[in-house]
Design a protein around this motif. Structure first.
Motif, PDB file in Angstrom:
ATOM      1  N   VAL A 168       0.808  -1.227   0.000  1.00  0.00           N
ATOM      2  CA  VAL A 168       0.000   0.000   0.000  1.00  0.00           C
ATOM      3  C   VAL A 168       0.834   1.267   0.000  1.00  0.00           C
ATOM      4  O   VAL A 168       0.299   2.359  -0.260  1.00  0.00           O
ATOM      5  CB  VAL A 168      -0.951   0.030   1.219  1.00  0.00           C
ATOM      6  N   ARG A 169       2.110   1.192   0.319  1.00  0.00           N
ATOM      7  CA  ARG A 169       2.932   2.402   0.429  1.00  0.00           C
ATOM      8  C   ARG A 169       2.888   3.211  -0.872  1.00  0.00           C
ATOM      9  O   ARG A 169       3.032   2.681  -1.961  1.00  0.00           O
ATOM     10  CB  ARG A 169       4.376   2.034   0.766  1.00  0.00           C
ATOM     11  N   GLY A 170       2.670   4.523  -0.727  1.00  0.00           N
ATOM     12  CA  GLY A 170       2.641   5.396  -1.879  1.00  0.00           C
ATOM     13  C   GLY A 170       1.330   5.372  -2.641  1.00  0.00           C
ATOM     14  O   GLY A 170       1.281   5.841  -3.781  1.00  0.00           O
ATOM     15  N   THR A 171       0.254   4.854  -2.019  1.00  0.00           N
ATOM     16  CA  THR A 171      -1.043   4.799  -2.686  1.00  0.00           C
ATOM     17  C   THR A 171      -2.113   5.452  -1.808  1.00  0.00           C
ATOM     18  O   THR A 171      -1.872   5.785  -0.647  1.00  0.00           O
ATOM     19  CB  THR A 171      -1.467   3.351  -2.981  1.00  0.00           C
ATOM     20  N   THR A 172      -3.306   5.608  -2.383  1.00  0.00           N
ATOM     21  CA  THR A 172      -4.485   6.020  -1.629  1.00  0.00           C
ATOM     22  C   THR A 172      -5.417   4.824  -1.523  1.00  0.00           C
ATOM     23  O   THR A 172      -5.849   4.281  -2.548  1.00  0.00           O
ATOM     24  CB  THR A 172      -5.222   7.176  -2.327  1.00  0.00           C
ATOM     25  N   VAL A 173      -5.677   4.381  -0.302  1.00  0.00           N
ATOM     26  CA  VAL A 173      -6.497   3.192  -0.091  1.00  0.00           C
ATOM     27  C   VAL A 173      -7.892   3.596   0.383  1.00  0.00           C
ATOM     28  O   VAL A 173      -8.066   4.616   1.052  1.00  0.00           O
ATOM     29  CB  VAL A 173      -5.857   2.233   0.933  1.00  0.00           C
ATOM     30  N   GLU A 174      -8.886   2.793   0.015  1.00  0.00           N
ATOM     31  CA  GLU A 174     -10.228   2.978   0.547  1.00  0.00           C
ATOM     32  C   GLU A 174     -10.351   2.202   1.852  1.00  0.00           C
ATOM     33  O   GLU A 174      -9.953   1.031   1.927  1.00  0.00           O
ATOM     34  CB  GLU A 174     -11.278   2.479  -0.437  1.00  0.00           C
ATOM     35  N   VAL A 175     -10.894   2.849   2.871  1.00  0.00           N
ATOM     36  CA  VAL A 175     -11.127   2.205   4.159  1.00  0.00           C
ATOM     37  C   VAL A 175     -12.565   2.467   4.595  1.00  0.00           C
ATOM     38  O   VAL A 175     -13.260   3.298   4.015  1.00  0.00           O
ATOM     39  CB  VAL A 175     -10.140   2.708   5.235  1.00  0.00           C
TER      40      VAL A 175
END
Length: 283
Positions: free
Chosen positions: A118-125
């Motif tokens: 996930v590093r360097g990304t935009t994740v949905e939570v």
């Protein structure tokens, strides 16, 4: 590790919480527009951005595969529709704000997370799902949802004193999910092409979650892998860090040592002045 959690609201704007493994938030922001987020991401330098919103409309049906998987665990969420006729409903205005958030973070080097690290990304939570996973159960029926979510944060060793709104609590849960994901302690539910929801657990349980009977008890410190107590020696410090010192706390340790050295020199001088001998171990 630094994770930026973003809670999305059409009416109230964005609420942001930055967590770095210390008990308290490293930064807080409220009532922001998506357009201001680009500069803040550059300023705060997170390793991952975690957003409480879908990144785009669903590909088919009234909900995405991620939402369907969560429902099987008794974790209910709003469906992300694919039908263009439903998208114009006023209710989905907050999702459109969320889409703008993903677009802005993508423009500054944090693309939508699909798979892998996930590093360097935009994740949905999904803060509610994060709280359920960390508490290993659904919220007790008689406890207000954000009272319970704050209790879940405290049980993770987080100081919630500055989280004075439900939106900031949800942003903190989003950021906490990001910290777990950075350590590899996560699962991504759903279809990567449609959008996945990241949860702070390595694998989904085989059965639905049951309701908790009471809020989780508070833990003394954050329990993330790879973190250890700060070595500054201050009794009031509860910071957890992946380095020897929390940011800025090496100066506290240096000041403490200076004070001890000065105190020792003063004690030696008084013993000499009074004609008293030094302790045997110092002779």
């Amino acid at each position: 590790m630094r994770a930026l959690g973003v809670d999305v609201s059409e009416r109230r704007g964005l609420d942001l919480v930055l967590l770095d493994g210390s008990p308290g938030p490293a930064a807080l922001r409220s009532n922001l527009r998506p357009e201001t987020l680009a500069e803040l991401v550059r300023e705060l330098r997170p390793d991952v951005v975690a957003v409480d919103s879908p990144p785009a409309w669903g590909a088919r049906g009234g909900s995405r595969r991620a939402e369907q998987q969560l429902r099987r665990l008794a974790i209910h969420s709003y469906g992300t529709p694919s039908d263009p006729r439903k998208r114009d409903h006023a209710f989905y205005g907050w999702m459109k704000v969320g889409f703008r958030v993903f677009a802005v973070t993508g423009s500054v080097g944090f693309p939508i997370y699909r798979r892998g690290a996930v590093r360097g990304t935009t994740v949905e939570v999904f803060p509610h799902a994060t709280a359920v996973v960390l508490a290993d159960g659904l919220p007790p029926a008689a406890v207000p949802k954000h009272t319970w979510r704050a209790a879940v944060l405290r049980a993770q060793g987080l100081d919630v004193a500055l989280l004075r709104s439900a939106d900031l609590i949800d942003a903190a849960l989003a950021a906490l999910t990001g910290l777990y994901a950075l350590r590899g302690e996560f699962v991504a539910t759903g279809d990567p092409e449609e959008g996945v929801i990241v949860l702070p657990i390595r694998a989904l349980p085989p059965h639905p979650y049951r309701r908790c009977t009471q809020p989780p008890a508070a833990a003394p410190q954050l329990t993330l892998p790879g973190l250890s107590p700060c070595a500054c020696g201050q009794s009031e410090c509860r910071a957890m860090t992946s380095h020897e010192f929390a940011p800025g706390h090496d100066a506290k340790r240096k000041a403490q040592l200076w004070a001890q050295v000065r105190h020792g020199a003063e004690a030696r001088e008084e013993l000499r002045r009074r004609g008293w001998e030094l302790p045997p171990e110092l002779k």
